[in-house]
Design a protein around this motif. Sequence first.
Motif, PDB file in Angstrom:
ATOM      1  N   LYS A   1       6.648 158.069 -42.552  1.00  0.00           N
ATOM      2  CA  LYS A   1       7.520 158.688 -41.560  1.00  0.00           C
ATOM      3  C   LYS A   1       8.939 158.167 -41.774  1.00  0.00           C
ATOM      4  O   LYS A   1       9.149 157.157 -42.456  1.00  0.00           O
ATOM      5  CB  LYS A   1       7.057 158.355 -40.139  1.00  0.00           C
ATOM      6  CG  LYS A   1       5.808 159.099 -39.671  1.00  0.00           C
ATOM      7  CD  LYS A   1       5.359 158.604 -38.307  1.00  0.00           C
ATOM      8  CE  LYS A   1       4.251 159.476 -37.732  1.00  0.00           C
ATOM      9  NZ  LYS A   1       4.751 160.683 -37.080  1.00  0.00           N
ATOM     10  N   VAL A   2       9.893 158.835 -41.165  1.00  0.00           N
ATOM     11  CA  VAL A   2      11.282 158.384 -41.196  1.00  0.00           C
ATOM     12  C   VAL A   2      11.647 157.890 -39.801  1.00  0.00           C
ATOM     13  O   VAL A   2      11.580 158.654 -38.832  1.00  0.00           O
ATOM     14  CB  VAL A   2      12.240 159.531 -41.586  1.00  0.00           C
ATOM     15  CG1 VAL A   2      13.687 159.033 -41.557  1.00  0.00           C
ATOM     16  CG2 VAL A   2      11.887 160.083 -42.962  1.00  0.00           C
ATOM     17  N   GLN A   3      11.977 156.602 -39.673  1.00  0.00           N
ATOM     18  CA  GLN A   3      12.442 156.122 -38.367  1.00  0.00           C
ATOM     19  C   GLN A   3      13.918 156.444 -38.231  1.00  0.00           C
ATOM     20  O   GLN A   3      14.741 156.031 -39.051  1.00  0.00           O
ATOM     21  CB  GLN A   3      12.207 154.626 -38.189  1.00  0.00           C
ATOM     22  CG  GLN A   3      12.602 154.166 -36.786  1.00  0.00           C
ATOM     23  CD  GLN A   3      12.051 152.807 -36.422  1.00  0.00           C
ATOM     24  OE1 GLN A   3      10.883 152.506 -36.675  1.00  0.00           O
ATOM     25  NE2 GLN A   3      12.887 151.975 -35.822  1.00  0.00           N
TER      26      GLN A   3
ATOM     27  N   ALA B   1       5.783 153.133 -43.193  1.00  0.00           N
ATOM     28  CA  ALA B   1       4.478 153.588 -43.685  1.00  0.00           C
ATOM     29  C   ALA B   1       3.358 153.051 -42.812  1.00  0.00           C
ATOM     30  O   ALA B   1       3.482 151.982 -42.199  1.00  0.00           O
ATOM     31  CB  ALA B   1       4.282 153.134 -45.129  1.00  0.00           C
ATOM     32  N   PHE B   2       2.265 153.807 -42.747  1.00  0.00           N
ATOM     33  CA  PHE B   2       1.080 153.416 -41.984  1.00  0.00           C
ATOM     34  C   PHE B   2      -0.156 153.575 -42.870  1.00  0.00           C
ATOM     35  O   PHE B   2      -0.255 154.528 -43.650  1.00  0.00           O
ATOM     36  CB  PHE B   2       0.916 154.289 -40.736  1.00  0.00           C
ATOM     37  CG  PHE B   2       2.086 154.239 -39.807  1.00  0.00           C
ATOM     38  CD1 PHE B   2       2.137 153.296 -38.784  1.00  0.00           C
ATOM     39  CD2 PHE B   2       3.137 155.124 -39.947  1.00  0.00           C
ATOM     40  CE1 PHE B   2       3.223 153.238 -37.930  1.00  0.00           C
ATOM     41  CE2 PHE B   2       4.225 155.076 -39.094  1.00  0.00           C
ATOM     42  CZ  PHE B   2       4.273 154.125 -38.084  1.00  0.00           C
ATOM     43  N   LYS B   3      -1.053 152.641 -42.753  1.00  0.00           N
ATOM     44  CA  LYS B   3      -2.344 152.751 -43.419  1.00  0.00           C
ATOM     45  C   LYS B   3      -3.421 152.646 -42.357  1.00  0.00           C
ATOM     46  O   LYS B   3      -3.521 151.646 -41.667  1.00  0.00           O
ATOM     47  CB  LYS B   3      -2.518 151.635 -44.454  1.00  0.00           C
ATOM     48  CG  LYS B   3      -3.853 151.711 -45.189  1.00  0.00           C
ATOM     49  CD  LYS B   3      -3.983 150.604 -46.217  1.00  0.00           C
ATOM     50  CE  LYS B   3      -5.336 150.698 -46.932  1.00  0.00           C
ATOM     51  NZ  LYS B   3      -5.506 149.609 -47.917  1.00  0.00           N
ATOM     52  N   ASP B   4      -4.212 153.710 -42.207  1.00  0.00           N
ATOM     53  CA  ASP B   4      -5.245 153.769 -41.169  1.00  0.00           C
ATOM     54  C   ASP B   4      -4.657 153.474 -39.796  1.00  0.00           C
ATOM     55  O   ASP B   4      -5.269 152.809 -38.964  1.00  0.00           O
ATOM     56  CB  ASP B   4      -6.363 152.766 -41.474  1.00  0.00           C
ATOM     57  CG  ASP B   4      -6.953 152.961 -42.858  1.00  0.00           C
ATOM     58  OD1 ASP B   4      -6.904 154.110 -43.357  1.00  0.00           O
ATOM     59  OD2 ASP B   4      -7.437 151.986 -43.440  1.00  0.00           O
ATOM     60  N   GLY B   5      -3.435 153.942 -39.555  1.00  0.00           N
ATOM     61  CA  GLY B   5      -2.801 153.765 -38.250  1.00  0.00           C
ATOM     62  C   GLY B   5      -2.054 152.457 -38.087  1.00  0.00           C
ATOM     63  O   GLY B   5      -1.362 152.266 -37.097  1.00  0.00           O
TER      64      GLY B   5
ATOM     65  N   ALA C   1       2.278 150.252 -49.320  1.00  0.00           N
ATOM     66  CA  ALA C   1       1.833 151.637 -49.262  1.00  0.00           C
ATOM     67  C   ALA C   1       1.854 152.267 -50.660  1.00  0.00           C
ATOM     68  O   ALA C   1       0.951 153.021 -51.032  1.00  0.00           O
ATOM     69  CB  ALA C   1       2.739 152.433 -48.332  1.00  0.00           C
ATOM     70  N   LEU C   2       2.856 151.923 -51.458  1.00  0.00           N
ATOM     71  CA  LEU C   2       2.978 152.502 -52.789  1.00  0.00           C
ATOM     72  C   LEU C   2       1.910 151.999 -53.753  1.00  0.00           C
ATOM     73  O   LEU C   2       1.649 152.621 -54.779  1.00  0.00           O
ATOM     74  CB  LEU C   2       4.367 152.211 -53.361  1.00  0.00           C
ATOM     75  CG  LEU C   2       5.510 152.975 -52.685  1.00  0.00           C
ATOM     76  CD1 LEU C   2       6.855 152.503 -53.211  1.00  0.00           C
ATOM     77  CD2 LEU C   2       5.361 154.479 -52.883  1.00  0.00           C
TER      78      LEU C   2
END
Length: 388
Positions: A310-312, A374-378, A386-387
């Motif tokens: 997402k973009v904050q 970035a989020f992983k599993d919320g 993330a990358l």
Amino acid sequence: MQITNKIKVFFTFFLTTISVITYSQSSRFKVTLDAGHGAHDFGAVYSGRIEKNIALAVVLKVGKILESTPKVDVIYTRKTDVFIDLIERADIANRADANIFVSIHCNANKNTAADGTETYVMGMNKIASNLEAAKKENSVITLEKDYKQKYEGFDPNSPETMIGMTLMQEEYLDNSISLASKIEDSFSSIGKKIRQGGVKQAPFMVLHKAYMPRVLIEMGFVSNPVEGNKLNSEEGQDEVAKAIADAIISYRNEYFGNGETETIDSKPTQKNIEKPIKDTSNSIKSKSIINTAELKNAEIKKETSGIIYKVQLSASIKKLALEPKNFKGLNSISMSFDNKVYKYMYGETSDYDVAKKDLQLAKNKGFGSAFLIAFKDGEKVSIQEALK
């Protein structure tokens, strides 16, 4: 007709050139380096070891290293022995739209056995030793003309009077902690003692007024004969300067790319830090899970697996309706509520390249401080993780 075509070609070339120059400038990583004290403000002085001189020497050495690094610009609050108001030091960074602000100092204590490094982030922590450190550095404002009016009644002997002025602190806190942690880790790698956990939180006026991720480094104690003499030596200053520069470059590489290819300028505010990063009596931890209690409409999706970018866009104490008119026409806005601050995010994708395009669109719309998260599993994770 030929003249008209030539004019069209000229203006097309001119506009393209301006666009390239503008993008190139925006992709540079800007660091403001602040050498504490100066001129009639000597800082701590012990047996000929003068804080203002050591701080300036180290800043110039850090700056020299960074200036030789691709796509890094260095802004100095001072390069000579002059006195700069605290608010002006921060404003120099603000006017430059710097990505980070690093203020460099030396510590001192009546107990000459005290030693070790500390790196502070802006905060309202009330631990006595942290408040004492803030009082010492904030007392500089009493040397400034009309400081009571300039600082709106702030009492340097009572840092708690800064309470309530914490919006920018909340917005950049996690990012500042990440930078401070890298600095302390870098000090540790060269064998320096990390004092009581290293990273701490205290209400420093110079940090409060800088609207970006910012840290204040205490490189060691000039009051300690051994550590002080090392800091006062060319060799010691070179060693400390390299440690600080390495940490800044590591931070830049993690969040902004290594400068070898064009990257989109971003200012993340959060990074996972699993361990406490200061003394156990009141540890600071970087938050890794978004509080979803106040999410509206477009919640963070807790999928069974996978990465979401997402973009904050911004953070505010004000709750806004998630409508395009409140976000310069952008759709797909989501919101989280954390630490009494609403954080607004744009877009949602599992494709990093798409996320970068979303970021560029947000910046084009006027959200100059937008950054990728970035989020992983919320759960919140760093972009680097993330990358992977």
